[in-house]
Scaffold this motif. Structure first.
Motif, PDB file in Angstrom:
ATOM      1  N   ASP A   1     -66.718  47.033  18.231  1.00 30.99           N
ATOM      2  CA  ASP A   1     -65.582  46.913  19.148  1.00 30.99           C
ATOM      3  C   ASP A   1     -64.997  48.297  19.370  1.00 30.99           C
ATOM      4  OD1 ASP A   1     -65.410  43.933  19.474  1.00 30.99           O
ATOM      5  OD2 ASP A   1     -65.316  44.104  17.293  1.00 30.99           O
ATOM      6  N   LEU A   2     -65.120  48.755  20.602  1.00 31.74           N
ATOM      7  CA  LEU A   2     -64.952  50.185  20.866  1.00 31.74           C
ATOM      8  C   LEU A   2     -64.314  50.388  22.233  1.00 31.74           C
ATOM      9  CD1 LEU A   2     -66.092  53.135  20.112  1.00 31.74           C
ATOM     10  CD2 LEU A   2     -68.094  52.479  21.420  1.00 31.74           C
ATOM     11  N   LEU A   3     -63.408  51.351  22.323  1.00 33.88           N
ATOM     12  CA  LEU A   3     -62.910  51.788  23.629  1.00 33.88           C
ATOM     13  C   LEU A   3     -63.369  53.224  23.838  1.00 33.88           C
ATOM     14  CD1 LEU A   3     -59.194  50.522  23.514  1.00 33.88           C
ATOM     15  CD2 LEU A   3     -61.147  49.441  24.677  1.00 33.88           C
ATOM     16  N   VAL A   4     -63.975  53.513  24.987  1.00 31.83           N
ATOM     17  CA  VAL A   4     -64.346  54.873  25.323  1.00 31.83           C
ATOM     18  C   VAL A   4     -63.509  55.285  26.523  1.00 31.83           C
ATOM     19  CG1 VAL A   4     -66.190  56.394  26.102  1.00 31.83           C
ATOM     20  CG2 VAL A   4     -66.662  54.633  24.392  1.00 31.83           C
ATOM     21  N   VAL A   5     -62.641  56.267  26.306  1.00 34.91           N
ATOM     22  CA  VAL A   5     -61.672  56.647  27.328  1.00 34.91           C
ATOM     23  C   VAL A   5     -62.098  57.971  27.935  1.00 34.91           C
ATOM     24  CG1 VAL A   5     -59.253  57.168  27.795  1.00 34.91           C
ATOM     25  CG2 VAL A   5     -59.852  55.457  26.057  1.00 34.91           C
ATOM     26  N   LYS A   6     -62.387  57.961  29.240  1.00 37.97           N
ATOM     27  CA  LYS A   6     -62.782  59.185  29.929  1.00 37.97           C
ATOM     28  C   LYS A   6     -61.569  59.765  30.641  1.00 37.97           C
ATOM     29  CE  LYS A   6     -65.831  61.161  33.389  1.00 37.97           C
ATOM     30  NZ  LYS A   6     -66.522  60.907  34.654  1.00 37.97           N
ATOM     31  N   VAL A   7     -61.207  60.980  30.245  1.00 43.22           N
ATOM     32  CA  VAL A   7     -60.121  61.669  30.926  1.00 43.22           C
ATOM     33  C   VAL A   7     -60.720  62.838  31.683  1.00 43.22           C
ATOM     34  CG1 VAL A   7     -57.835  62.694  30.714  1.00 43.22           C
ATOM     35  CG2 VAL A   7     -58.617  61.061  28.989  1.00 43.22           C
ATOM     36  N   GLY A   8     -60.990  62.610  32.949  1.00 40.73           N
ATOM     37  CA  GLY A   8     -61.463  63.670  33.828  1.00 40.73           C
ATOM     38  C   GLY A   8     -60.393  63.832  34.889  1.00 40.73           C
ATOM     39  N   THR A   9     -60.798  63.912  36.146  1.00 39.00           N
ATOM     40  CA  THR A   9     -59.809  63.946  37.218  1.00 39.00           C
ATOM     41  C   THR A   9     -58.978  62.663  37.149  1.00 39.00           C
ATOM     42  OG1 THR A   9     -61.384  65.166  38.527  1.00 39.00           O
ATOM     43  CG2 THR A   9     -59.516  64.216  39.697  1.00 39.00           C
ATOM     44  N   GLY A  10     -59.670  61.542  37.032  1.00 38.98           N
ATOM     45  CA  GLY A  10     -58.992  60.263  36.816  1.00 38.98           C
ATOM     46  C   GLY A  10     -59.103  59.868  35.352  1.00 38.98           C
ATOM     47  N   ILE A  11     -58.645  58.650  35.045  1.00 43.58           N
ATOM     48  CA  ILE A  11     -58.744  58.139  33.675  1.00 43.58           C
ATOM     49  C   ILE A  11     -59.330  56.732  33.734  1.00 43.58           C
ATOM     50  CG2 ILE A  11     -57.455  57.442  31.605  1.00 43.58           C
ATOM     51  CD1 ILE A  11     -55.401  59.570  32.232  1.00 43.58           C
ATOM     52  N   GLY A  12     -60.406  56.514  32.979  1.00 41.96           N
ATOM     53  CA  GLY A  12     -61.019  55.189  32.931  1.00 41.96           C
ATOM     54  C   GLY A  12     -61.385  54.856  31.502  1.00 41.96           C
ATOM     55  N   CYS A  13     -61.702  53.588  31.265  1.00 37.21           N
ATOM     56  CA  CYS A  13     -61.973  53.148  29.897  1.00 37.21           C
ATOM     57  C   CYS A  13     -63.132  52.164  29.897  1.00 37.21           C
ATOM     58  CB  CYS A  13     -60.712  52.498  29.337  1.00 37.21           C
ATOM     59  SG  CYS A  13     -60.886  51.817  27.686  1.00 37.21           S
ATOM     60  N   GLY A  14     -64.141  52.428  29.074  1.00 35.66           N
ATOM     61  CA  GLY A  14     -65.226  51.480  28.864  1.00 35.66           C
ATOM     62  C   GLY A  14     -64.869  50.599  27.678  1.00 35.66           C
ATOM     63  N   VAL A  15     -65.027  49.298  27.855  1.00 32.30           N
ATOM     64  CA  VAL A  15     -64.628  48.342  26.819  1.00 32.30           C
ATOM     65  C   VAL A  15     -65.890  47.715  26.227  1.00 32.30           C
ATOM     66  CG1 VAL A  15     -63.269  46.279  26.317  1.00 32.30           C
ATOM     67  CG2 VAL A  15     -62.542  47.842  28.150  1.00 32.30           C
ATOM     68  N   ILE A  16     -66.136  47.955  24.943  1.00 34.55           N
ATOM     69  CA  ILE A  16     -67.289  47.358  24.272  1.00 34.55           C
ATOM     70  C   ILE A  16     -66.784  46.267  23.340  1.00 34.55           C
ATOM     71  CG2 ILE A  16     -69.223  47.763  22.690  1.00 34.55           C
ATOM     72  CD1 ILE A  16     -69.702  49.170  25.265  1.00 34.55           C
ATOM     73  N   VAL A  17     -67.205  45.051  23.593  1.00 36.50           N
ATOM     74  CA  VAL A  17     -66.818  43.905  22.762  1.00 36.50           C
ATOM     75  C   VAL A  17     -68.073  43.379  22.085  1.00 36.50           C
ATOM     76  CG1 VAL A  17     -65.759  41.622  22.713  1.00 36.50           C
ATOM     77  CG2 VAL A  17     -65.009  43.310  24.409  1.00 36.50           C
ATOM     78  N   ASP A  18     -68.061  43.382  20.755  1.00 34.00           N
ATOM     79  CA  ASP A  18     -69.186  42.846  20.008  1.00 34.00           C
ATOM     80  C   ASP A  18     -70.506  43.484  20.461  1.00 34.00           C
ATOM     81  OD1 ASP A  18     -70.094  41.310  17.971  1.00 34.00           O
ATOM     82  OD2 ASP A  18     -70.292  39.468  19.139  1.00 34.00           O
ATOM     83  N   GLY A  19     -70.462  44.791  20.707  1.00 34.42           N
ATOM     84  CA  GLY A  19     -71.671  45.533  21.046  1.00 34.42           C
ATOM     85  C   GLY A  19     -72.084  45.488  22.505  1.00 34.42           C
ATOM     86  N   ARG A  20     -71.325  44.792  23.353  1.00 34.96           N
ATOM     87  CA  ARG A  20     -71.699  44.700  24.761  1.00 34.96           C
ATOM     88  C   ARG A  20     -70.557  45.166  25.661  1.00 34.96           C
ATOM     89  NH1 ARG A  20     -75.678  40.476  25.903  1.00 34.96           N
ATOM     90  NH2 ARG A  20     -76.697  39.958  23.938  1.00 34.96           N
TER      91      ARG A  20
END
Ligand code: ZN
Length: 388
Positions: free
Chosen positions: A201-220
């Motif tokens: 269970d993981l959040l990957v937060v990209k802070v570039g020009t904008g800000i976005g977040c990839g949400v991984i739940v139970d490996g997916r």
């Protein structure tokens, strides 16, 4: 087909992930009958996806034959498309990179010329790895904009002019295999599992020009109802009395309008710093410039207030920061940690790790490969492979 707990796809997944190493362990893990498991394992062996190798330890009686995933049963193409460059790799079915190449591009030239270049690079890596188009089982593509995942079409991407609704999978027709396209943040999030290990269970937060977040739940990857899950850049953040910043989306005081790379540059220019890009601000901070450091730390605090809410809601194992602003490292993390640990519930924050990506250049390719592999080895696809 029904997603039974002992379908061929599920059994294959248990072996791939190391949860089971023999027929007996598959029986114990799934609760299915010995006959059912044996029949499906035989099918997977016939389909070249599983192989038998060596014998395990006996617990009395004949020692069990060990099963292993045949990661060389095929290969996938992984394409990490950026605004100014593209990386193409070919990997085996365990995401081991066999050959890779990078090349500058200009995404604004549009899908025709850019995907022609990708095609050339794909042929190059296949040749380097001694493989042919017929060996390719699936293609994964990450793009710097929103994507309608089921169709592989970008949807009004702000920094990809000419790409709206373009059917990216059509560019890979020669491979006659499934093509999966997703936005770069989701793809990088998958890649971080590959880089950072088995966190589920993981959040990957990209802070570039904008800000976005990839949400991984139970490996997916969790994409939500319309595929826009994790679009945290437009969450409202409170500002001091009287301060209003209008975001490019038209709303006021969105997270990325306050703490994204564009905002950092705007505030640095307003403070009189000699900078023309976000990268300049990050570099000044790295050199110890006090004003830049404070701007980066403040951005971290603002991002941290939003992440604190996400931590309370989602309780991730780990948050990984990536993107151009994340290259600032320590001062950004200090601001984020300060806000997250102050505002998160103790139980959710107790063993939470907040880090900067260890392999920001690799996670896009790795994630694209993992996306293709997961798609190729999902329940229905495995069922079809066995039927052949
Ligand atoms: Zn906004």
């Amino acid at each position: 087909m029904a997603q039974t707990s002992a379908s061929a796809g599920t059994l294959l997944r248990h072996v791939r992930t190391g949860r089971a190493r023999s027929r007996a362990e598959l029986v114990a893990l799934t609760g299915a009958s010995r006959n059912t498991v044996s029949a499906r394992v035989d099918q997977l062996i016939a389909a070249n996806l599983l192989e038998e190798g060596g014998r395990g330890w006996s617990t009395g009686g004949r020692p069990p034959t060990l099963l292993q995933f045949n990661s060389r049963a095929g290969c996938v193409l992984a394409v990490d498309l950026g605004v100014t460059s593209v990386d193409v790799a070919v990997t085996d079915l365990s995401a081991q990179i066999l050959a890779t190449v990078g090349h500058p591009i200009d995404i604004a030239e549009g899908p025709g010329p850019v995907l022609a270049e990708v095609d050339r690079l794909a042929r190059q890596v296949l040749a380097e790895a001694g493989l042919t188009p017929a060996d390719v089982c699936a293609v994964g593509v990450g793009v710097p904009g929103p994507v309608e995942f089921s169709a592989g079409r970008p949807s009004h991407p702000p920094i990809m002019p000419g790409w709206h609704d373009y059917p990216i999978p059509s560019a890979f027709g020669r491979y006659e295999c499934p093509v999966y396209v997703d936005n770069d943040v989701n793809v990088m999030a998958l890649g971080e599992i590959g880089v950072g290990g088995s966190v589920q269970d993981l959040l990957v937060v990209k802070v570039g020009t904008g800000i976005g977040c990839g949400v991984i739940v139970d490996g997916r990857v969790y994409r939500g109802a319309q595929g826009s899950a994790g679009d945290i850049g437009h969450i409202y953040v409170a500002q001091p009395e009287g301060r209003t910043v209008v975001c490019r989306c038209g709303n006021e005081n969105c997270l990325e309008a306050i703490a994204g790379g564009g905002a950092l540059l705007r505030d640095a220019v307003a403070a009189g710093l000699p900078v023309t890009s976000t990268r300049d601000v990050v570099q000044l901070a790295a050199q110890g410039d006090g004003v830049s450091l404070e701007l980066v730390r403040n951005a971290g605090r603002t991002i941290g207030t939003v992440l604190a809410a996400l931590v309370n809601f989602f309780n991730p194992h780990r948050i990984v920061m990536t993107g151009g602003v994340a290259q600032a490292g320590v001062p950004l993390l200090a601001g984020i940690r300060e806000a997250v640990y102050r505002r998160s519930l103790p139980l959710a924050a107790r063993s939470l790790e907040i880090t900067v990506s260890e392999a920001p250049d690799l996670s896009g390719r790795l994630g694209a490969a993992l996306m293709a592999i997961e798609g190729f080895l999902d329940e229905d696809s495995v069922h079809q492979a066995i039927a052949r």
